[in-house]
Design a protein around this motif. Structure first.
Motif, PDB file in Angstrom:
ATOM      1  N   MET A 127       2.131   3.372   2.799  1.00  0.00           N
ATOM      2  CA  MET A 127       0.808   3.988   2.945  1.00  0.00           C
ATOM      3  C   MET A 127       0.523   4.990   1.834  1.00  0.00           C
ATOM      4  O   MET A 127      -0.628   5.149   1.417  1.00  0.00           O
ATOM      5  CB  MET A 127       0.695   4.674   4.311  1.00  0.00           C
ATOM      6  N   GLN A 128       1.544   5.671   1.339  1.00  0.00           N
ATOM      7  CA  GLN A 128       1.337   6.589   0.219  1.00  0.00           C
ATOM      8  C   GLN A 128       0.810   5.833  -1.001  1.00  0.00           C
ATOM      9  O   GLN A 128      -0.045   6.330  -1.736  1.00  0.00           O
ATOM     10  CB  GLN A 128       2.647   7.296  -0.131  1.00  0.00           C
ATOM     11  N   ARG A 129       1.305   4.632  -1.212  1.00  0.00           N
ATOM     12  CA  ARG A 129       0.833   3.814  -2.328  1.00  0.00           C
ATOM     13  C   ARG A 129      -0.580   3.302  -2.068  1.00  0.00           C
ATOM     14  O   ARG A 129      -1.425   3.309  -2.968  1.00  0.00           O
ATOM     15  CB  ARG A 129       1.791   2.636  -2.544  1.00  0.00           C
ATOM     16  N   LEU A 130      -0.815   2.864  -0.834  1.00  0.00           N
ATOM     17  CA  LEU A 130      -2.129   2.306  -0.505  1.00  0.00           C
ATOM     18  C   LEU A 130      -3.223   3.345  -0.657  1.00  0.00           C
ATOM     19  O   LEU A 130      -4.328   3.034  -1.116  1.00  0.00           O
ATOM     20  CB  LEU A 130      -2.113   1.760   0.926  1.00  0.00           C
ATOM     21  N   ARG A 131      -2.942   4.578  -0.276  1.00  0.00           N
ATOM     22  CA  ARG A 131      -3.977   5.617  -0.312  1.00  0.00           C
ATOM     23  C   ARG A 131      -4.391   5.991  -1.732  1.00  0.00           C
ATOM     24  O   ARG A 131      -5.412   6.654  -1.905  1.00  0.00           O
ATOM     25  CB  ARG A 131      -3.503   6.851   0.449  1.00  0.00           C
ATOM     26  N   LYS A 132      -3.648   5.576  -2.721  1.00  0.00           N
ATOM     27  CA  LYS A 132      -4.094   5.796  -4.099  1.00  0.00           C
ATOM     28  C   LYS A 132      -5.338   4.966  -4.404  1.00  0.00           C
ATOM     29  O   LYS A 132      -6.173   5.366  -5.216  1.00  0.00           O
ATOM     30  CB  LYS A 132      -2.970   5.438  -5.076  1.00  0.00           C
ATOM     31  N   GLN A 151      -5.856  -6.919   2.160  1.00  0.00           N
ATOM     32  CA  GLN A 151      -5.286  -7.629   1.026  1.00  0.00           C
ATOM     33  C   GLN A 151      -4.436  -6.698   0.173  1.00  0.00           C
ATOM     34  O   GLN A 151      -3.343  -7.070  -0.290  1.00  0.00           O
ATOM     35  CB  GLN A 151      -6.401  -8.236   0.167  1.00  0.00           C
ATOM     36  N   ARG A 152      -4.913  -5.478  -0.025  1.00  0.00           N
ATOM     37  CA  ARG A 152      -4.137  -4.523  -0.809  1.00  0.00           C
ATOM     38  C   ARG A 152      -2.831  -4.170  -0.107  1.00  0.00           C
ATOM     39  O   ARG A 152      -1.776  -4.029  -0.744  1.00  0.00           O
ATOM     40  CB  ARG A 152      -4.968  -3.254  -1.048  1.00  0.00           C
ATOM     41  N   MET A 153      -2.886  -4.021   1.216  1.00  0.00           N
ATOM     42  CA  MET A 153      -1.686  -3.705   1.974  1.00  0.00           C
ATOM     43  C   MET A 153      -0.686  -4.847   1.899  1.00  0.00           C
ATOM     44  O   MET A 153       0.529  -4.623   1.804  1.00  0.00           O
ATOM     45  CB  MET A 153      -2.047  -3.414   3.427  1.00  0.00           C
ATOM     46  N   LEU A 154      -1.153  -6.084   1.931  1.00  0.00           N
ATOM     47  CA  LEU A 154      -0.263  -7.232   1.781  1.00  0.00           C
ATOM     48  C   LEU A 154       0.520  -7.136   0.475  1.00  0.00           C
ATOM     49  O   LEU A 154       1.736  -7.342   0.438  1.00  0.00           O
ATOM     50  CB  LEU A 154      -1.074  -8.532   1.806  1.00  0.00           C
ATOM     51  N   ASP A 155      -0.182  -6.819  -0.594  1.00  0.00           N
ATOM     52  CA  ASP A 155       0.464  -6.731  -1.906  1.00  0.00           C
ATOM     53  C   ASP A 155       1.428  -5.557  -1.980  1.00  0.00           C
ATOM     54  O   ASP A 155       2.525  -5.674  -2.553  1.00  0.00           O
ATOM     55  CB  ASP A 155      -0.595  -6.613  -3.003  1.00  0.00           C
ATOM     56  N   GLU A 156       1.044  -4.427  -1.387  1.00  0.00           N
ATOM     57  CA  GLU A 156       1.902  -3.244  -1.438  1.00  0.00           C
ATOM     58  C   GLU A 156       3.180  -3.459  -0.622  1.00  0.00           C
ATOM     59  O   GLU A 156       4.275  -3.064  -1.053  1.00  0.00           O
ATOM     60  CB  GLU A 156       1.154  -2.013  -0.918  1.00  0.00           C
ATOM     61  N   VAL A 157       3.066  -4.069   0.550  1.00  0.00           N
ATOM     62  CA  VAL A 157       4.248  -4.335   1.367  1.00  0.00           C
ATOM     63  C   VAL A 157       5.174  -5.318   0.658  1.00  0.00           C
ATOM     64  O   VAL A 157       6.404  -5.160   0.667  1.00  0.00           O
ATOM     65  CB  VAL A 157       3.851  -4.868   2.756  1.00  0.00           C
ATOM     66  N   SER A 158       4.606  -6.333   0.027  1.00  0.00           N
ATOM     67  CA  SER A 158       5.421  -7.309  -0.692  1.00  0.00           C
ATOM     68  C   SER A 158       6.188  -6.646  -1.827  1.00  0.00           C
ATOM     69  O   SER A 158       7.390  -6.908  -2.022  1.00  0.00           O
ATOM     70  CB  SER A 158       4.525  -8.426  -1.241  1.00  0.00           C
ATOM     71  N   GLN A 159       5.513  -5.791  -2.578  1.00  0.00           N
ATOM     72  CA  GLN A 159       6.175  -5.093  -3.672  1.00  0.00           C
ATOM     73  C   GLN A 159       7.271  -4.167  -3.155  1.00  0.00           C
ATOM     74  O   GLN A 159       8.378  -4.103  -3.700  1.00  0.00           O
ATOM     75  CB  GLN A 159       5.139  -4.286  -4.474  1.00  0.00           C
ATOM     76  N   TYR A 160       6.980  -3.463  -2.087  1.00  0.00           N
ATOM     77  CA  TYR A 160       7.968  -2.556  -1.491  1.00  0.00           C
ATOM     78  C   TYR A 160       9.195  -3.333  -1.023  1.00  0.00           C
ATOM     79  O   TYR A 160      10.347  -2.882  -1.204  1.00  0.00           O
ATOM     80  CB  TYR A 160       7.336  -1.814  -0.318  1.00  0.00           C
ATOM     81  N   SER A 161       8.985  -4.494  -0.428  1.00  0.00           N
ATOM     82  CA  SER A 161      10.095  -5.306   0.058  1.00  0.00           C
ATOM     83  C   SER A 161      10.981  -5.762  -1.095  1.00  0.00           C
ATOM     84  O   SER A 161      12.209  -5.725  -0.998  1.00  0.00           O
ATOM     85  CB  SER A 161       9.559  -6.514   0.835  1.00  0.00           C
ATOM     86  N   ARG A 162      10.367  -6.194  -2.194  1.00  0.00           N
ATOM     87  CA  ARG A 162      11.162  -6.627  -3.352  1.00  0.00           C
ATOM     88  C   ARG A 162      11.987  -5.485  -3.923  1.00  0.00           C
ATOM     89  O   ARG A 162      13.117  -5.692  -4.370  1.00  0.00           O
ATOM     90  CB  ARG A 162      10.239  -7.213  -4.427  1.00  0.00           C
ATOM     91  N   GLU A 163      11.434  -4.284  -3.905  1.00  0.00           N
ATOM     92  CA  GLU A 163      12.154  -3.131  -4.434  1.00  0.00           C
ATOM     93  C   GLU A 163      13.263  -2.662  -3.490  1.00  0.00           C
ATOM     94  O   GLU A 163      14.324  -2.228  -3.945  1.00  0.00           O
ATOM     95  CB  GLU A 163      11.175  -1.983  -4.668  1.00  0.00           C
ATOM     96  N   THR A 164      13.031  -2.739  -2.196  1.00  0.00           N
ATOM     97  CA  THR A 164      13.959  -2.189  -1.218  1.00  0.00           C
ATOM     98  C   THR A 164      15.110  -3.144  -0.919  1.00  0.00           C
ATOM     99  O   THR A 164      16.264  -2.713  -0.755  1.00  0.00           O
ATOM    100  CB  THR A 164      13.213  -1.850   0.085  1.00  0.00           C
ATOM    101  N   TRP A 165      14.819  -4.441  -0.822  1.00  0.00           N
ATOM    102  CA  TRP A 165      15.851  -5.437  -0.519  1.00  0.00           C
ATOM    103  C   TRP A 165      15.820  -6.564  -1.552  1.00  0.00           C
ATOM    104  O   TRP A 165      15.490  -7.713  -1.214  1.00  0.00           O
ATOM    105  CB  TRP A 165      15.638  -6.016   0.884  1.00  0.00           C
ATOM    106  N   PRO A 166      16.145  -6.272  -2.797  1.00  0.00           N
ATOM    107  CA  PRO A 166      16.034  -7.312  -3.837  1.00  0.00           C
ATOM    108  C   PRO A 166      16.941  -8.511  -3.581  1.00  0.00           C
ATOM    109  O   PRO A 166      16.588  -9.647  -3.913  1.00  0.00           O
ATOM    110  CB  PRO A 166      16.454  -6.557  -5.119  1.00  0.00           C
TER     111      PRO A 166
END
Length: 301
Positions: free
Chosen positions: A108-113, A277-292
């Protein structure tokens, strides 16, 4: 009393007469119509509300004006507030308690930007509940276990393939899960999430392929509870290999090699809003970073 009559009376009292009121009423109405409706209002109240010439509110009119004035004078502010709230994007997310607690705040911190005024609503539940809430339009986005085939009328995006583990107490003599499969009917109590969840279905399918019969003895409402009850010596527990979930000084995790992992994913309805749609992209990016190590496998599933 007729609310429209009260509105006309408000303008008459505020502007000091019927003719002056007609010039300020924000819609077309003729002076005779206002005069006629004021007579009806006075008949309804049973009191004379104002003197016509020169204009003067009676005591009854002053009392009525004091009552209606706050309402009509704040309508503009209320309308502006409602318009402002309606213009703010809304995001309603459904997921497990651990996802909502430990991961969504970071995303959410990323989304609120991009969407600083987004209104957020959070709702925890199991995967079956999340799908129902999505179809009923009670939430906009779900994060949870998904199956290989997308549910009807919903879109799916895999995020991570999370391995399953078997939790044992640190004093347990077991060195591997395979020692249990050799006896075919383990005697230790089996702990886990409710039987209908993806984790337990995957585990029971793995047991069946190995010819093992092991009924579940304890159902827990969260993955954290599974770990805690194993630590308390209540039995052996099936869980996901997320360190924050299974880390406990009195618990060891044994790999469940060959068992289907739990696939975490996103679910949403077709034609999502811009904020979804933005949240979908942010969650996907976060997942790749957190559990590569897990997310890379999920990308191709």
């Amino acid at each position: 009393m007729n609310v429209h009559h009260l509105e006309l009376f408000y303008y008459v009292a505020k502007h000091g007469g019927i003719s002056a009121a007609v010039r300020h009423i924000p819609y077309g109405i003729q002076q005779p119509a206002v005069s006629g409706q004021m007579r009806v209002l006075e008949e309804t109240t049973g009191a004379r509300l104002f003197e016509r010439s020169p204009f003067r509110l009676t005591s009854a009119g002053e009392k009525l004006f004091a009552h209606v004035q706050p309402f009509f004078e704040t309508l503009g502010e209320v309308a502006a507030s409602v318009r402002g709230e309606a213009s703010e994007p809304e995001l309603r997310i459904g997921a497990s308690e651990i996802v909502l607690r430990d991961h969504i705040p970071v995303v959410m911190q990323r989304l609120r930007k991009r969407h600083p005024r987004v209104r957020l609503s959070l709702r925890s539940g199991y995967s079956s509940e999340l799908e129902t809430w999505l179809r009923d339009r009670q939430i906009d986005l779900a994060i949870g276990p998904i199956e290989a085939r997308a549910p009807a009328r919903l879109q799916v995006r895999p995020l991570a393939r999370v391995p399953l583990v078997l939790l044992v107490h640190r004093r347990s003599p077991l060195k591997s899960a395979g020692e249990l499969w050799a006896v075919k009917k383990p005697r230790e109590p089996l702990l886990g999430l409710p039987a209908g969840t993806t984790v337990m279905r995957n585990f029971q399918r793995g047991l069946k392929r190995r010819g093992v019969v092991w009924p579940q003895a304890v159902e827990a409402t969260s993955v954290e509870l599974v770990t805690r009850y194993v630590a308390n010596g209540e039995g052996l527990g099936v869980n996901i290999a997320v360190p924050a979930v299974i880390k406990h000084r009195d618990v060891r995790a044994l790999p469940l090699d060959g068992f289907e992992p739990m696939i975490m994913g996103l679910l949403w309805r077709p034609e999502p809003s811009a904020v979804v749609q933005r949240m979908l992209d942010e969650v996907s990016q976060y997942s790749r970073e957190t559990w590569p190590e897990w997310a890379s496998d999920a990308a191709g599933s």
